[in-house]
Design a protein around this motif. Structure first.
Motif, PDB file in Angstrom:
ATOM      1  N   PRO A 211      -0.382   8.348  -3.360  1.00 14.24           N
ATOM      2  CA  PRO A 211      -0.034   8.946  -4.651  1.00 14.24           C
ATOM      3  C   PRO A 211       1.224   9.809  -4.559  1.00 14.24           C
ATOM      4  CG  PRO A 211      -2.384   9.175  -4.225  1.00 14.24           C
ATOM      5  CD  PRO A 211      -1.768   8.666  -2.961  1.00 14.24           C
ATOM      6  N   GLY A 212       2.034   9.717  -5.616  1.00 11.96           N
ATOM      7  CA  GLY A 212       3.257  10.510  -5.672  1.00 11.96           C
ATOM      8  C   GLY A 212       4.473   9.840  -5.077  1.00 11.96           C
ATOM      9  N   SER A 213       4.254   8.744  -4.369  1.00 12.59           N
ATOM     10  CA  SER A 213       5.384   8.036  -3.753  1.00 12.59           C
ATOM     11  C   SER A 213       5.964   7.023  -4.732  1.00 12.59           C
ATOM     12  CB  SER A 213       4.932   7.336  -2.468  1.00 12.59           C
ATOM     13  OG  SER A 213       3.942   6.360  -2.759  1.00 12.59           O
ATOM     14  N   THR A 214       7.009   6.300  -4.290  1.00 13.59           N
ATOM     15  CA  THR A 214       7.645   5.254  -5.099  1.00 13.59           C
ATOM     16  C   THR A 214       7.285   3.896  -4.515  1.00 13.59           C
ATOM     17  OG1 THR A 214       9.486   6.688  -5.733  1.00 13.59           O
ATOM     18  CG2 THR A 214       9.828   4.305  -5.914  1.00 13.59           C
ATOM     19  N   ALA A 215       6.773   3.032  -5.397  1.00 13.00           N
ATOM     20  CA  ALA A 215       6.399   1.679  -4.974  1.00 13.00           C
ATOM     21  C   ALA A 215       7.454   0.691  -5.464  1.00 13.00           C
ATOM     22  CB  ALA A 215       5.028   1.312  -5.522  1.00 13.00           C
ATOM     23  N   ILE A 216       7.946  -0.163  -4.551  1.00 11.95           N
ATOM     24  CA  ILE A 216       8.921  -1.200  -4.912  1.00 11.95           C
ATOM     25  C   ILE A 216       8.255  -2.556  -4.688  1.00 11.95           C
ATOM     26  CG2 ILE A 216      11.180  -2.183  -4.434  1.00 11.95           C
ATOM     27  CD1 ILE A 216      12.088   0.535  -3.438  1.00 11.95           C
ATOM     28  N   LEU A 217       7.980  -3.261  -5.778  1.00 10.98           N
ATOM     29  CA  LEU A 217       7.319  -4.560  -5.724  1.00 10.98           C
ATOM     30  C   LEU A 217       8.405  -5.641  -5.645  1.00 10.98           C
ATOM     31  CD1 LEU A 217       5.295  -2.517  -6.962  1.00 10.98           C
ATOM     32  CD2 LEU A 217       4.283  -4.434  -8.200  1.00 10.98           C
ATOM     33  N   PRO A 218       8.467  -6.384  -4.539  1.00 11.49           N
ATOM     34  CA  PRO A 218       9.602  -7.301  -4.315  1.00 11.49           C
ATOM     35  C   PRO A 218       9.491  -8.613  -5.103  1.00 11.49           C
ATOM     36  CG  PRO A 218       8.075  -7.426  -2.484  1.00 11.49           C
ATOM     37  CD  PRO A 218       7.541  -6.362  -3.385  1.00 11.49           C
TER      38      PRO A 218
ATOM     39  N   SER B 184       0.851  -1.193   0.000  1.00 13.29           N
ATOM     40  CA  SER B 184       0.000   0.000   0.000  1.00 13.29           C
ATOM     41  C   SER B 184       0.885   1.241   0.000  1.00 13.29           C
ATOM     42  CB  SER B 184      -0.919   0.025   1.222  1.00 13.29           C
ATOM     43  OG  SER B 184      -1.797  -1.083   1.198  1.00 13.29           O
ATOM     44  N   VAL B 185       0.569   2.180  -0.900  1.00 15.24           N
ATOM     45  CA  VAL B 185       1.329   3.429  -0.996  1.00 15.24           C
ATOM     46  C   VAL B 185       0.346   4.582  -1.195  1.00 15.24           C
ATOM     47  CG1 VAL B 185       3.404   2.327  -1.919  1.00 15.24           C
ATOM     48  CG2 VAL B 185       1.626   3.149  -3.485  1.00 15.24           C
TER      49      VAL B 185
ATOM     50  N   THR C 244       2.737 -13.164  -7.024  1.00 15.22           N
ATOM     51  CA  THR C 244       1.836 -12.030  -7.292  1.00 15.22           C
ATOM     52  C   THR C 244       1.989 -10.973  -6.205  1.00 15.22           C
ATOM     53  OG1 THR C 244      -0.005 -13.068  -6.110  1.00 15.22           O
ATOM     54  CG2 THR C 244       0.158 -13.507  -8.463  1.00 15.22           C
ATOM     55  N   VAL C 245       1.959  -9.714  -6.644  1.00 18.42           N
ATOM     56  CA  VAL C 245       2.036  -8.567  -5.734  1.00 18.42           C
ATOM     57  C   VAL C 245       0.848  -7.649  -6.047  1.00 18.42           C
ATOM     58  CG1 VAL C 245       3.388  -6.612  -4.925  1.00 18.42           C
ATOM     59  CG2 VAL C 245       4.549  -8.706  -5.658  1.00 18.42           C
ATOM     60  N   THR C 246       0.029  -7.396  -5.047  1.00 17.43           N
ATOM     61  CA  THR C 246      -1.132  -6.506  -5.212  1.00 17.43           C
ATOM     62  C   THR C 246      -0.749  -5.111  -4.718  1.00 17.43           C
ATOM     63  OG1 THR C 246      -2.672  -8.338  -4.874  1.00 17.43           O
ATOM     64  CG2 THR C 246      -3.538  -6.109  -4.618  1.00 17.43           C
ATOM     65  N   LEU C 247      -0.826  -4.154  -5.641  1.00 23.14           N
ATOM     66  CA  LEU C 247      -0.490  -2.773  -5.301  1.00 23.14           C
ATOM     67  C   LEU C 247      -1.777  -1.988  -5.048  1.00 23.14           C
ATOM     68  CD1 LEU C 247       1.569  -0.470  -4.980  1.00 23.14           C
ATOM     69  CD2 LEU C 247       1.329  -0.046  -7.451  1.00 23.14           C
ATOM     70  N   THR C 248      -1.875  -1.413  -3.863  1.00 20.13           N
ATOM     71  CA  THR C 248      -3.015  -0.565  -3.493  1.00 20.13           C
ATOM     72  C   THR C 248      -2.527   0.862  -3.301  1.00 20.13           C
ATOM     73  OG1 THR C 248      -4.093  -2.422  -2.376  1.00 20.13           O
ATOM     74  CG2 THR C 248      -4.883  -0.206  -1.839  1.00 20.13           C
ATOM     75  N   VAL C 249      -3.201   1.790  -3.961  1.00 20.99           N
ATOM     76  CA  VAL C 249      -2.846   3.205  -3.837  1.00 20.99           C
ATOM     77  C   VAL C 249      -3.870   3.876  -2.933  1.00 20.99           C
ATOM     78  CG1 VAL C 249      -2.446   5.377  -5.044  1.00 20.99           C
ATOM     79  CG2 VAL C 249      -1.809   3.199  -6.128  1.00 20.99           C
TER      80      VAL C 249
END
Length: 394
Positions: A49-56, A46-47, A128-133
Motif C-alpha cells: 500500500p502507498g506504492s506505485t504500481a506499473i502494469l506492463p 505484487s506491491v 491480463t495483469v493481476t495486481l496483488t496488494v
C-alpha cells in the motif's frame, strides 16, 4: 480468481466484437501489418500500500489502432492515453509508440484485481495483469480494550482482530515480571487470535501482547489483564497479654484486588480514632498489600476481650481475631477485681449476699449488752448464796 478471469475474457470479447467487426474491413486495407502484444502471457504484480504500481503492456505495430485498459469490474478505464475512469490516480505511461503501461499511484487494497490490456483489432488480442496488494499487518485497536478485569476462578477470553495481506499470523505473549528483578520474561501463551485462560488466578495478572506478523511487517498491541480477588486478613498474634496503663499495638495484614478497606471491633463494637485509640493504614511493597494498626494507649482492664480486624472489598469481607488480656497493676483499685465469666443458675446478687451477711453476723452492741446481763446475773446469784449461808450458820 479463475472465474473472474474467464468472465473478463468473455465480456472483453463481446464488448469489442461489434467495434472490431466494423473496423475489420477498413483495417485490412488501411493497416496491413497486424498489431502484436509483446509477452502476452498472464502477468502478476505484487506491491505494498502507498506504492506505485506499473502494469506492463507493450504493443508493436499499433499505428492508429486503439489500445484500451479494462478493470476487474469490466469497466473501461482508458482509451489510448485518455483516462475514462474517475480515479485520479490512474495514468498511461507512453514513453514510446509501443508502450501502453497502466500506472496506479498510491496503491490501496481496493486496487487489487485483474486488469486487461486489449488491442482493438481483428482478430482481437489482449493481456491480463493481476495486481496483488500486500498489506502490512494491522491490529484493530478499536475492537480491543486496553484494560480488562476478571475475578479469580473465572474464564478469560479476549480476541485480537487483525488484517493484512497475506493474512498475518497472530501470537499472544505474557510478560512475566520477577518480584526480585525488573527484567521481564516473554512467555508465549497462544498461537491464535484468541487469548483463552480457563481459570484465572493471581499469577495470570499482568501485561499481555498481541503480535500480528506477515512477510511485510508486524503490528502489536498491549493490554493489561487485572485479576481481582477478595481479602484474607491475618493477625500474627492470636492472644496478647499486657499490663494495665501500658500501650498495645495490634497489627493486621491483608492483600486483595481492589485494595482492602479495614475496620476494627472490640467485642462487636466498632473502634474509631479517639483519645486512647488510634487506627492507621499503610501500604507495603505492593499496591494491594495493606497493613492496618490499632494502637491503644493507657490500657485498662476493661479493654480485655476479643478484637476483630475486618478487611473488605467488592468481592466480600473476611475477619481475623485476637484476644487481649490486661493484667492489673499491684495495689491498684482494680487489682482485687478478677472478673470471671458468669456461671448459669449460680449467680448470687449483691443484695442477697448483703442480706445473708446481715442475718448471720451479730452486731457489736448486742454482744456487749448480752455480756453485761450475764455478769449482773452472776453477781446477784453470788450475793444470794452468801446471805443464805450466813443465815444457815446462825
Amino acid at each position: 480468481m479463475e472465474l473472474t478471469r474467464g468472465l473478463v475474457c468473455i465480456w472483453t470479447y463481446f464488448s469489442t466484437f461489434n467495434l472490431v467487426l466494423q473496423m475489420a474491413y477498413s483495417q485490412q486495407f488501411d493497416h496491413p501489418v497486424t498489431p502484436v502484444i509483446e509477452d502476452s502471457a498472464e502477468h502478476s504484480l505484487s506491491v505494498i500500500p502507498g506504492s506505485t504500481a506499473i502494469l506492463p503492456c507493450r504493443v508493436r505495430n499499433t499505428g492508429d489502432i486503439i489500445v484500451a485498459w479494462f478493470d476487474g469490474q469490466w469497466e473501461q478505464v482508458t482509451t489510448g492515453t485518455t483516462i475514462k475512469s474517475s480515479n485520479p490516480r490512474l495514468s498511461i505511461q507512453n514513453r514510446d509508440p509501443d508502450e501502453w503501461n497502466l500506472v496506479i499511484k498510491d496503491v490501496t487494497a481496493e486496487d487489487a484485481q485483474i486488469y486487461v490490456c486489449q488491442v482493438q483489432f481483428m482478430p482481437p488480442s489482449m493481456k491480463t495483469v493481476t495486481l496483488t496488494v500486500h498489506d502490512t499487518p494491522k491490529v484493530n485497536k478499536t475492537s480491543i480494550n486496553h484494560r480488562y478485569s476478571f475475578k479469580t476462578g473465572s474464564r478469560v477470553t479476549i480476541e485480537c482482530h487483525v488484517s493484512g495481506s497475506p493474512p498475518p499470523t497472530v501470537t499472544w505473549y505474557f510478560y512475566e515480571t520477577n518480584s526480585t528483578s525488573i527484567e521481564e520474561k516473554k512467555i508465549k501463551v497462544s498461537s491464535s487470535k484468541l487469548l483463552d485462560i480457563r481459570t484465572a488466578d493471581k499469577s495470570k495478572d499482568g501485561i499481555y501482547r498481541c503480535e500480528a506478523t506477515n512477510d511485510h511487517g508486524q503490528d502489536k498491541y498491549e493490554i493489561y489483564l487485572e485479576i481481582t480477588y477478595p481479602p484474607v486478613p491475618t493477625i500474627t498474634t492470636k492472644q496478647v497479654s499486657v499490663k494495665e496503663n501500658s500501650q498495645i499495638r495490634l497489627v493486621c495484614k491483608a492483600e486483595s484486588k481492589p485494595a482492602p478497606n479495614f475496620a476494627w471491633f472490640h467485642s462487636g463494637q466498632n473502634i474509631t480514632t479517639s483519645k486512647r485509640h488510634h487506627v492507621s493504614h499503610d501500604t507495603e511493597d505492593m499496591e494491594f498489600q495493606v497493613v492496618s494498626e490499632l494502637t491503644i494507649r493507657q490500657v485498662e482492664v476493661g479493654d480485655s476481650g476479643k478484637y476483630t480486624c475486618s478487611a473488605s472489598n467488592i468481592h466480600g469481607r473476611e475477619d481475623a481475631e485476637t484476644l487481649l488480656q490486661v493484667i492489673p497493676q499491684p495495689g491498684s483499685s482494680t487489682a482485687s477485681i478478677q472478673p470471671k465469666p458468669p456461671t448459669p443458675d449460680k449467680t448470687v446478687s449483691t443484695q442477697n449476699v448483703n442480706t445473708i451477711v446481715d442475718t448471720e453476723t451479730p452486731r457489736t452492741d448486742e454482744v456487749v449488752s448480752s455480756s453485761a446481763s450475764c455478769l449482773l446475773t452472776t453477781v446477784l446469784m453470788y450475793l444470794h448464796c452468801s446471805v443464805y449461808t450466813i443465815f444457815y450458820m446462825l
